[in-house]
Design a protein around this motif. Structure first.
Motif, PDB file in Angstrom:
ATOM      1  N   ARG A  30     162.567   5.864 -16.566  1.00 55.67           N
ATOM      2  CA  ARG A  30     162.115   4.494 -16.803  1.00 55.67           C
ATOM      3  C   ARG A  30     163.254   3.492 -16.589  1.00 55.67           C
ATOM      4  O   ARG A  30     163.069   2.430 -16.004  1.00 55.67           O
ATOM      5  N   HIS A  31     164.444   3.857 -17.053  1.00 55.41           N
ATOM      6  CA  HIS A  31     165.582   2.949 -16.953  1.00 55.41           C
ATOM      7  C   HIS A  31     165.992   2.737 -15.502  1.00 55.41           C
ATOM      8  O   HIS A  31     166.323   1.620 -15.095  1.00 55.41           O
ATOM      9  N   VAL A  32     165.980   3.799 -14.717  1.00 54.75           N
ATOM     10  CA  VAL A  32     166.464   3.718 -13.332  1.00 54.75           C
ATOM     11  C   VAL A  32     165.389   3.193 -12.386  1.00 54.75           C
ATOM     12  O   VAL A  32     165.683   2.411 -11.464  1.00 54.75           O
ATOM     13  N   TYR A  33     164.129   3.591 -12.613  1.00 60.68           N
ATOM     14  CA  TYR A  33     163.074   3.269 -11.639  1.00 60.68           C
ATOM     15  C   TYR A  33     161.993   2.334 -12.157  1.00 60.68           C
ATOM     16  O   TYR A  33     161.109   1.937 -11.398  1.00 60.68           O
ATOM     17  N   GLY A  34     162.035   2.002 -13.438  1.00 58.24           N
ATOM     18  CA  GLY A  34     161.035   1.099 -13.978  1.00 58.24           C
ATOM     19  C   GLY A  34     159.690   1.740 -14.208  1.00 58.24           C
ATOM     20  O   GLY A  34     158.720   1.054 -14.555  1.00 58.24           O
ATOM     21  N   GLU A  35     159.585   3.023 -14.011  1.00 56.55           N
ATOM     22  CA  GLU A  35     158.372   3.796 -14.287  1.00 56.55           C
ATOM     23  C   GLU A  35     158.788   5.213 -14.622  1.00 56.55           C
ATOM     24  O   GLU A  35     159.925   5.628 -14.361  1.00 56.55           O
ATOM     25  N   THR A  36     157.855   5.970 -15.197  1.00 52.80           N
ATOM     26  CA  THR A  36     158.243   7.304 -15.624  1.00 52.80           C
ATOM     27  C   THR A  36     157.031   8.216 -15.649  1.00 52.80           C
ATOM     28  O   THR A  36     155.942   7.850 -15.208  1.00 52.80           O
ATOM     29  N   VAL A  37     157.242   9.429 -16.158  1.00 52.97           N
ATOM     30  CA  VAL A  37     156.164  10.395 -16.340  1.00 52.97           C
ATOM     31  C   VAL A  37     155.917  10.556 -17.834  1.00 52.97           C
ATOM     32  O   VAL A  37     156.761  10.198 -18.668  1.00 52.97           O
ATOM     33  N   GLU A  38     154.769  11.081 -18.186  1.00 50.81           N
ATOM     34  CA  GLU A  38     154.482  11.368 -19.580  1.00 50.81           C
ATOM     35  C   GLU A  38     155.358  12.525 -20.057  1.00 50.81           C
ATOM     36  O   GLU A  38     155.762  13.385 -19.274  1.00 50.81           O
ATOM     37  N   PHE A  51     163.759  25.142 -13.714  1.00 49.06           N
ATOM     38  CA  PHE A  51     164.192  23.872 -14.298  1.00 49.06           C
ATOM     39  C   PHE A  51     164.802  24.078 -15.674  1.00 49.06           C
ATOM     40  O   PHE A  51     164.499  23.358 -16.625  1.00 49.06           O
ATOM     41  N   ASN A  52     165.673  25.060 -15.774  1.00 46.77           N
ATOM     42  CA  ASN A  52     166.396  25.251 -17.023  1.00 46.77           C
ATOM     43  C   ASN A  52     167.346  24.088 -17.295  1.00 46.77           C
ATOM     44  O   ASN A  52     167.620  23.749 -18.436  1.00 46.77           O
ATOM     45  N   ASN A  53     167.839  23.476 -16.239  1.00 44.28           N
ATOM     46  CA  ASN A  53     168.749  22.329 -16.333  1.00 44.28           C
ATOM     47  C   ASN A  53     167.920  21.037 -16.365  1.00 44.28           C
ATOM     48  O   ASN A  53     167.209  20.727 -15.420  1.00 44.28           O
ATOM     49  N   ASP A  54     168.016  20.284 -17.459  1.00 46.19           N
ATOM     50  CA  ASP A  54     167.196  19.080 -17.593  1.00 46.19           C
ATOM     51  C   ASP A  54     167.648  17.956 -16.667  1.00 46.19           C
ATOM     52  O   ASP A  54     166.858  17.064 -16.356  1.00 46.19           O
ATOM     53  N   TRP A  55     168.895  17.957 -16.217  1.00 36.81           N
ATOM     54  CA  TRP A  55     169.308  16.979 -15.202  1.00 36.81           C
ATOM     55  C   TRP A  55     168.544  17.255 -13.912  1.00 36.81           C
ATOM     56  O   TRP A  55     168.066  16.324 -13.255  1.00 36.81           O
ATOM     57  N   THR A  56     168.445  18.532 -13.560  1.00 33.75           N
ATOM     58  CA  THR A  56     167.719  18.900 -12.341  1.00 33.75           C
ATOM     59  C   THR A  56     166.243  18.539 -12.467  1.00 33.75           C
ATOM     60  O   THR A  56     165.630  18.059 -11.505  1.00 33.75           O
ATOM     61  N   LEU A  57     165.682  18.765 -13.641  1.00 33.77           N
ATOM     62  CA  LEU A  57     164.286  18.417 -13.851  1.00 33.77           C
ATOM     63  C   LEU A  57     164.084  16.912 -13.694  1.00 33.77           C
ATOM     64  O   LEU A  57     163.100  16.462 -13.087  1.00 33.77           O
ATOM     65  N   THR A  58     165.005  16.121 -14.226  1.00 39.19           N
ATOM     66  CA  THR A  58     164.921  14.669 -14.080  1.00 39.19           C
ATOM     67  C   THR A  58     164.957  14.273 -12.612  1.00 39.19           C
ATOM     68  O   THR A  58     164.191  13.406 -12.163  1.00 39.19           O
ATOM     69  N   PRO A 115     170.423  10.810  -7.966  1.00 39.02           N
ATOM     70  CA  PRO A 115     170.740  11.820  -8.983  1.00 39.02           C
ATOM     71  C   PRO A 115     171.958  11.494  -9.835  1.00 39.02           C
ATOM     72  O   PRO A 115     171.950  11.731 -11.050  1.00 39.02           O
ATOM     73  N   ASP A 116     173.020  10.969  -9.230  1.00 37.62           N
ATOM     74  CA  ASP A 116     174.222  10.653 -10.005  1.00 37.62           C
ATOM     75  C   ASP A 116     173.935   9.577 -11.044  1.00 37.62           C
ATOM     76  O   ASP A 116     174.405   9.654 -12.188  1.00 37.62           O
ATOM     77  N   ARG A 117     173.174   8.561 -10.641  1.00 33.76           N
ATOM     78  CA  ARG A 117     172.822   7.498 -11.580  1.00 33.76           C
ATOM     79  C   ARG A 117     171.924   8.030 -12.702  1.00 33.76           C
ATOM     80  O   ARG A 117     172.109   7.683 -13.871  1.00 33.76           O
ATOM     81  N   ARG A 119     171.844  11.052 -13.888  1.00 35.23           N
ATOM     82  CA  ARG A 119     172.636  11.863 -14.805  1.00 35.23           C
ATOM     83  C   ARG A 119     173.445  10.983 -15.757  1.00 35.23           C
ATOM     84  O   ARG A 119     173.536  11.260 -16.965  1.00 35.23           O
ATOM     85  N   ALA A 120     174.044   9.911 -15.235  1.00 42.84           N
ATOM     86  CA  ALA A 120     174.845   9.032 -16.083  1.00 42.84           C
ATOM     87  C   ALA A 120     173.990   8.378 -17.167  1.00 42.84           C
ATOM     88  O   ALA A 120     174.388   8.312 -18.339  1.00 42.84           O
ATOM     89  N   VAL A 121     172.818   7.900 -16.782  1.00 45.82           N
ATOM     90  CA  VAL A 121     171.926   7.276 -17.763  1.00 45.82           C
ATOM     91  C   VAL A 121     171.442   8.305 -18.770  1.00 45.82           C
ATOM     92  O   VAL A 121     171.399   8.052 -19.981  1.00 45.82           O
ATOM     93  N   PHE A 122     171.076   9.478 -18.281  1.00 45.02           N
ATOM     94  CA  PHE A 122     170.620  10.558 -19.157  1.00 45.02           C
ATOM     95  C   PHE A 122     171.666  10.834 -20.236  1.00 45.02           C
ATOM     96  O   PHE A 122     171.337  10.906 -21.441  1.00 45.02           O
ATOM     97  N   GLN A 123     172.910  10.995 -19.840  1.00 44.95           N
ATOM     98  CA  GLN A 123     173.965  11.319 -20.797  1.00 44.95           C
ATOM     99  C   GLN A 123     174.210  10.193 -21.786  1.00 44.95           C
ATOM    100  O   GLN A 123     174.482  10.433 -22.965  1.00 44.95           O
ATOM    101  N   GLN A 124     174.109   8.961 -21.330  1.00 45.10           N
ATOM    102  CA  GLN A 124     174.282   7.842 -22.249  1.00 45.10           C
ATOM    103  C   GLN A 124     173.161   7.792 -23.285  1.00 45.10           C
ATOM    104  O   GLN A 124     173.406   7.542 -24.467  1.00 45.10           O
ATOM    105  N   LEU A 125     171.944   8.035 -22.841  1.00 47.40           N
ATOM    106  CA  LEU A 125     170.818   8.023 -23.767  1.00 47.40           C
ATOM    107  C   LEU A 125     170.896   9.197 -24.738  1.00 47.40           C
ATOM    108  O   LEU A 125     170.661   9.040 -25.941  1.00 47.40           O
TER     109      LEU A 125
END
Length: 293
Positions: A30-38, A51-58, A115-117, A119-125
């Motif tokens: 949502r933060h990066v693209y303004g939309e998301t999945v449930e 998809f054991n890695n949640d960054w990869t899943l994102t 992907p890099d962006r 991951r950075a947002v994911f880690q901050q959240l």
């Protein structure tokens, strides 16, 4: 179930990550693209495998959103079914995009994919501003600088009694897709002290589950001839299935718990279909199972 060692996953087994890691997936998009999945879509990606890695899943969920912008008309279920058919994981998601869109649209998806962006947002959240500075060594985005961190919203699942019962009877190991520092946060929270040689985290191996190398290594390090691996995803079960093929001299048991993304009768059915030896309501039922009660 007569075992010599116990191997535990962390997420969904020791702690509940519905409002931490899984929330971070949804909110990063949502933060990066303004939309998301449930949030329910996260489990659909998990069930596709790889998809054991949640960054990869994102990253894969972002490909789905971007493909939709370019005209892909399937829903998450259709997308993840096709990902599974392509072998699962991020490579499977990329293959679905390439097979579903014309070359120009595929190029536009790749140009918008960050992907890099993510991951950075994911880690901050997930970590919050202070832990992000400490563990990632970076300065959070101004709009995220006051984030408390979803890591603080991880209820403990395993009880102290279960920890005591397991550690008093067995060498207990940990096999997780978390980075080492984040695994430490969870283990400290639940009061489980596991020596470094009996842990595998994201930092210790590149392959990730369901590759069996780490599980086999833990069996070797403990000298066990029979091992129970407790996890919360189908990839965890497949890890055990793969370990049996890679190390036929030992016995490996797959134990699924219903405290992660797989819950209720449907979760139980999926575990059993994947080959789980036992399905428990939670890891707190494990000592009784191992004691034959």
């Amino acid at each position: 179930m007569d075992v010599d060692a116990v191997v535990l996953d962390v997420d969904g087994v020791l702690v509940d990550v519905a409002d931490s890691y899984r929330r971070a997936i949804v909110e990063s998009l949502r933060h990066v693209y303004g939309e998301t999945v449930e949030k329910a879509a996260v489990q659909q990606f998990k069930d596709a495998g790889g998809f054991n890695n949640d960054w990869t899943l994102t990253d894969a969920a972002a490909l789905f959103l971007l493909a939709r912008r370019e005209g892909y008309d399937g829903d998450v279920g259709a997308f993840t079914d096709r990902v599974a058919a392509h072998g699962g994981g991020l490579a499977g998601a990329e293959a679905v995009v390439e097979a579903s869109l014309d070359p120009g649209a595929v190029e536009r998806v790749r140009e918008a994919w960050r992907p890099d962006r993510l991951r950075a947002v994911f880690q901050q959240l997930y970590l919050g501003a202070d832990l992000y500075r400490e563990l990632e060594g970076g300065e959070p985005d101004p709009e995220l600088a006051d984030e408390r961190g979803y890591v603080n919203d991880e209820p403990v699942v395993v009880t102290p009694e279960t920890v005591d019962a397991l550690t008093s009877e067995y060498p207990v190991c940990v096999l997780t897709g978390r980075p080492e520092a984040e695994a430490e946060l969870a283990l400290d929270r639940v009061g489980l002290d596991v020596p470094a040689e009996r842990r595998f985290t994201m930092d210790d191996w590149e392959e990730g589950k369901p590759n069996p190398r780490a599980l086999v290594a833990l069996a070797e390090r403990t000298g066990a001839t029979s091992v129970a691996f407790v996890g919360d995803t189908l990839d965890d079960v497949e890890t055990v299935v793969n370990a049996r093929g890679a190390d036929p001299e030992r016995t490996y048991y797959a134990v699924g718990v219903l405290t992660g993304g797989l819950t209720g009768p449907e979760g139980r059915r999926k575990y059993e279909h994947a080959g789980a030896d036992r399905v428990l309501d939670s890891v707190n039922d494990l000592p009784a199972l191992l004691a034959g009660e």
